[in-house]
Enzyme design. Sequence first.
Site, PDB file in Angstrom:
ATOM      1  N   CYS A  51       3.273   8.079 -11.979  1.00  0.00           N
ATOM      2  CA  CYS A  51       1.796   8.070 -12.136  1.00  0.00           C
ATOM      3  C   CYS A  51       1.587   8.147 -13.751  1.00  0.00           C
ATOM      4  O   CYS A  51       2.394   8.486 -14.530  1.00  0.00           O
ATOM      5  CB  CYS A  51       1.323   9.276 -11.640  1.00  0.00           C
ATOM      6  SG  CYS A  51      -0.649   9.259 -11.912  1.00  0.00           S
ATOM      7  N   CYS A 107      -5.512  13.000  -3.903  1.00  0.00           N
ATOM      8  CA  CYS A 107      -5.712  12.014  -5.432  1.00  0.00           C
ATOM      9  C   CYS A 107      -5.960  13.016  -6.593  1.00  0.00           C
ATOM     10  O   CYS A 107      -6.986  13.234  -6.629  1.00  0.00           O
ATOM     11  CB  CYS A 107      -6.432  11.001  -5.050  1.00  0.00           C
ATOM     12  SG  CYS A 107      -6.373   9.546  -6.218  1.00  0.00           S
TER      13      CYS A 107
HETATM   14  P1  FAD Z   1      -8.246   0.473  -1.996  1.00  0.00           P
HETATM   15  O1  FAD Z   1      -7.799  -0.304  -3.672  1.00  0.00           O
HETATM   16  O2  FAD Z   1      -9.225   1.245  -2.111  1.00  0.00           O
HETATM   17  O3  FAD Z   1      -8.563  -1.133  -1.437  1.00  0.00           O
HETATM   18  C1  FAD Z   1      -9.208  -0.837  -0.046  1.00  0.00           C
HETATM   19  C2  FAD Z   1     -10.084  -1.984   0.350  1.00  0.00           C
HETATM   20  O4  FAD Z   1     -10.302  -2.208   1.505  1.00  0.00           O
HETATM   21  C3  FAD Z   1     -11.388  -2.106  -0.616  1.00  0.00           C
HETATM   22  O5  FAD Z   1     -11.562  -3.240  -1.220  1.00  0.00           O
HETATM   23  C4  FAD Z   1     -12.381  -1.625   0.508  1.00  0.00           C
HETATM   24  O6  FAD Z   1     -13.557  -2.285   0.308  1.00  0.00           O
HETATM   25  C5  FAD Z   1     -11.876  -2.543   1.537  1.00  0.00           C
HETATM   26  N1  FAD Z   1     -12.120  -2.174   3.015  1.00  0.00           N
HETATM   27  C6  FAD Z   1     -12.443  -0.999   3.558  1.00  0.00           C
HETATM   28  N2  FAD Z   1     -13.171  -1.083   4.776  1.00  0.00           N
HETATM   29  C7  FAD Z   1     -13.148  -2.241   5.119  1.00  0.00           C
HETATM   30  C8  FAD Z   1     -13.637  -3.091   6.137  1.00  0.00           C
HETATM   31  N3  FAD Z   1     -14.106  -2.333   7.268  1.00  0.00           N
HETATM   32  N4  FAD Z   1     -13.530  -4.419   6.147  1.00  0.00           N
HETATM   33  C9  FAD Z   1     -12.962  -5.152   5.360  1.00  0.00           C
HETATM   34  N5  FAD Z   1     -12.549  -4.269   4.126  1.00  0.00           N
HETATM   35  C10 FAD Z   1     -12.702  -3.095   4.058  1.00  0.00           C
HETATM   36  N6  FAD Z   1      -2.792   4.910  -8.670  1.00  0.00           N
HETATM   37  C11 FAD Z   1      -2.208   4.830  -9.830  1.00  0.00           C
HETATM   38  O7  FAD Z   1      -0.864   4.235  -9.348  1.00  0.00           O
HETATM   39  N7  FAD Z   1      -2.697   4.791 -11.026  1.00  0.00           N
HETATM   40  C12 FAD Z   1      -3.903   5.290 -11.196  1.00  0.00           C
HETATM   41  O8  FAD Z   1      -4.028   5.279 -12.631  1.00  0.00           O
HETATM   42  C13 FAD Z   1      -4.551   5.428 -10.269  1.00  0.00           C
HETATM   43  N8  FAD Z   1      -5.982   5.927 -10.486  1.00  0.00           N
HETATM   44  C14 FAD Z   1      -6.862   5.978  -9.444  1.00  0.00           C
HETATM   45  C15 FAD Z   1      -8.051   6.534  -9.781  1.00  0.00           C
HETATM   46  C16 FAD Z   1      -8.848   6.674  -8.868  1.00  0.00           C
HETATM   47  C17 FAD Z   1     -10.338   7.239  -9.170  1.00  0.00           C
HETATM   48  C18 FAD Z   1      -8.638   6.645  -7.287  1.00  0.00           C
HETATM   49  C19 FAD Z   1      -9.481   7.140  -6.209  1.00  0.00           C
HETATM   50  C20 FAD Z   1      -7.337   6.209  -7.056  1.00  0.00           C
HETATM   51  C21 FAD Z   1      -6.316   6.041  -8.156  1.00  0.00           C
HETATM   52  N9  FAD Z   1      -5.265   5.801  -7.790  1.00  0.00           N
HETATM   53  C22 FAD Z   1      -4.260   5.474  -8.916  1.00  0.00           C
HETATM   54  C23 FAD Z   1      -4.414   5.529  -6.531  1.00  0.00           C
HETATM   55  C24 FAD Z   1      -4.659   4.264  -5.858  1.00  0.00           C
HETATM   56  O9  FAD Z   1      -3.545   3.386  -6.732  1.00  0.00           O
HETATM   57  C25 FAD Z   1      -5.776   3.628  -5.735  1.00  0.00           C
HETATM   58  O10 FAD Z   1      -6.529   4.198  -4.849  1.00  0.00           O
HETATM   59  C26 FAD Z   1      -5.667   2.022  -5.022  1.00  0.00           C
HETATM   60  O11 FAD Z   1      -6.956   1.584  -5.363  1.00  0.00           O
HETATM   61  C27 FAD Z   1      -5.258   2.141  -3.632  1.00  0.00           C
HETATM   62  O12 FAD Z   1      -5.273   0.860  -3.275  1.00  0.00           O
HETATM   63  P2  FAD Z   1      -5.736   0.533  -1.647  1.00  0.00           P
HETATM   64  O13 FAD Z   1      -5.278  -0.821  -1.474  1.00  0.00           O
HETATM   65  O14 FAD Z   1      -4.824   1.392  -0.807  1.00  0.00           O
HETATM   66  O15 FAD Z   1      -7.089   0.980  -1.569  1.00  0.00           O
END
Ligand code: FAD
Length: 430
Positions: free
Chosen positions: A353, A159
């Site tokens: 992005c 990332c």
């Molecule tokens: P997450 O949004 O992280 O969701 C995962 C969820 O699972 C969390 O709520 C967590 O608490 C939950 N979870 C974990 N373990 C457990 C468990 N044991 N039991 C129950 N729940 C659990 N992408 C873009 O397109 N544009 C951007 O501008 C962008 N900015 C970013 C900025 C940062 C700082 C980061 C880290 C990433 C960014 N990204 C961006 C990349 C991506 O879009 C994000 O990381 C996004 O939040 C990923 O979505 P996800 O659903 O895969 O994971």
Amino acid sequence: MAHVVVLGAGLGGTIAAYELRDKLGADHSVSVVSNGNRFHFVPSNPWVGVGWRDKAAIEVDLDAVFAKRHIALHPQGAQRLHPKERRIELRDGGSISYDYLVIATGPELAFDEIDGFGPSGHTQSICHVDHALETKKAVDALIANPGPVVIGAVQGASCFGPAYEFAFILDKALRDAKVRDRVPMTFVTSEPYIGHLGLDGVGDTRGLLEGEMRQHHIKWICNARLDKVEKDKALVSEIAEDGSILKAHEVPQVFTMMLPAFRGIEALRGIEGLTNPRGFVLADTYQRNPAFPEVFSVGVCVAIPPVGKTPVPVGVPKTGFMIESMVTATVHNIDRLIHNQQPDAIASWNAVCLADFGDSGIAFVAQPQIPPRNVNWSSSGKWVHLAKIAFEKYFLHKVRSGKSEPFYERLAMQALGIEKLKEIKLDTEE
Ligand code: FAD
């Protein structure tokens, strides 16, 4: 009646629950197992880190909106998945069974792989909103006592956009505070060159980002392996093509924020056939796990191989547009299975992005992710900053309203008249 469970209520999980609810109708039940009852919009964390957003502004209470949409919320979190039994063991000792499961658990942050790294060591993080709040305190301390800063992404990170974002956002915050002249900044990254982004560059991201770095007096070290962080310095090895150490750097620091490597969450790691050795969930082109065909996965938790070999390992980013596309394909495929049909929707694994720099930014579109590509476009300007704000507003509106209209971001782009992004297919029809 089928019971579909979504594990994780982040960016991918919440919209998966809404889309499942709409697609499956009242005949089937939808449940979400989450860590607590709050959604946080992760892409806004860099702004939280410098105090441009507070936690409440990017947080959604899921209780009310899930109840309105008849989605059962289990905020205890998952202790362990038992896919052979089609069951999730919850942290309070309870258990929830499923017919179909959508894993959307995002990353576990592997700070522990490097000595002195992470919020419990000597560095800051913006990966979680609570980390970003601590980072804000450290930024305040930096403004009060200026000194050298290190920003970047470590070996195995995938990332990179937020690392660049935070470098330029912090630069702006320090300029606004009139202390930038007393803060030498170094960008330390595992990428082989600036603007690689885990994607071997997109359009001219190399030229654009190098130019911005020069404009903003940010030095850089590429092919960097972070070995250790001490209170006042980061120990960094610059790695040559053949894997040897080209140069050892001791970079002075009073403030460091580097993106960590990710791995899959503990509740999933080590399950034969489900996850790879790093705990990422294996998925076929239909987002379906080959060993457990009732298990689908979306978002950062999905295993995606790197685009190519680099002196220091880097991963492929998984961003919002791609995650939405995975969600739409998954929901469609589960609906087909429920109706005794075979899955046929394939997500478009593209990279779109918007990297905000506080008053400008760069945008890129890579389709497909791996070069050579059909679309390989990058651009920069103040419009990116505005588009990022629109992305945040539309996404939070979507989560708060519980509506499953897809691609609010695309509507945001269109509202801003960003012609290039209008042309690009971001759904499953590719
Ligand atoms: P997450 O949004 O992280 O969701 C995962 C969820 O699972 C969390 O709520 C967590 O608490 C939950 N979870 C974990 N373990 C457990 C468990 N044991 N039991 C129950 N729940 C659990 N992408 C873009 O397109 N544009 C951007 O501008 C962008 N900015 C970013 C900025 C940062 C700082 C980061 C880290 C990433 C960014 N990204 C961006 C990349 C991506 O879009 C994000 O990381 C996004 O939040 C990923 O979505 P996800 O659903 O895969 O994971």
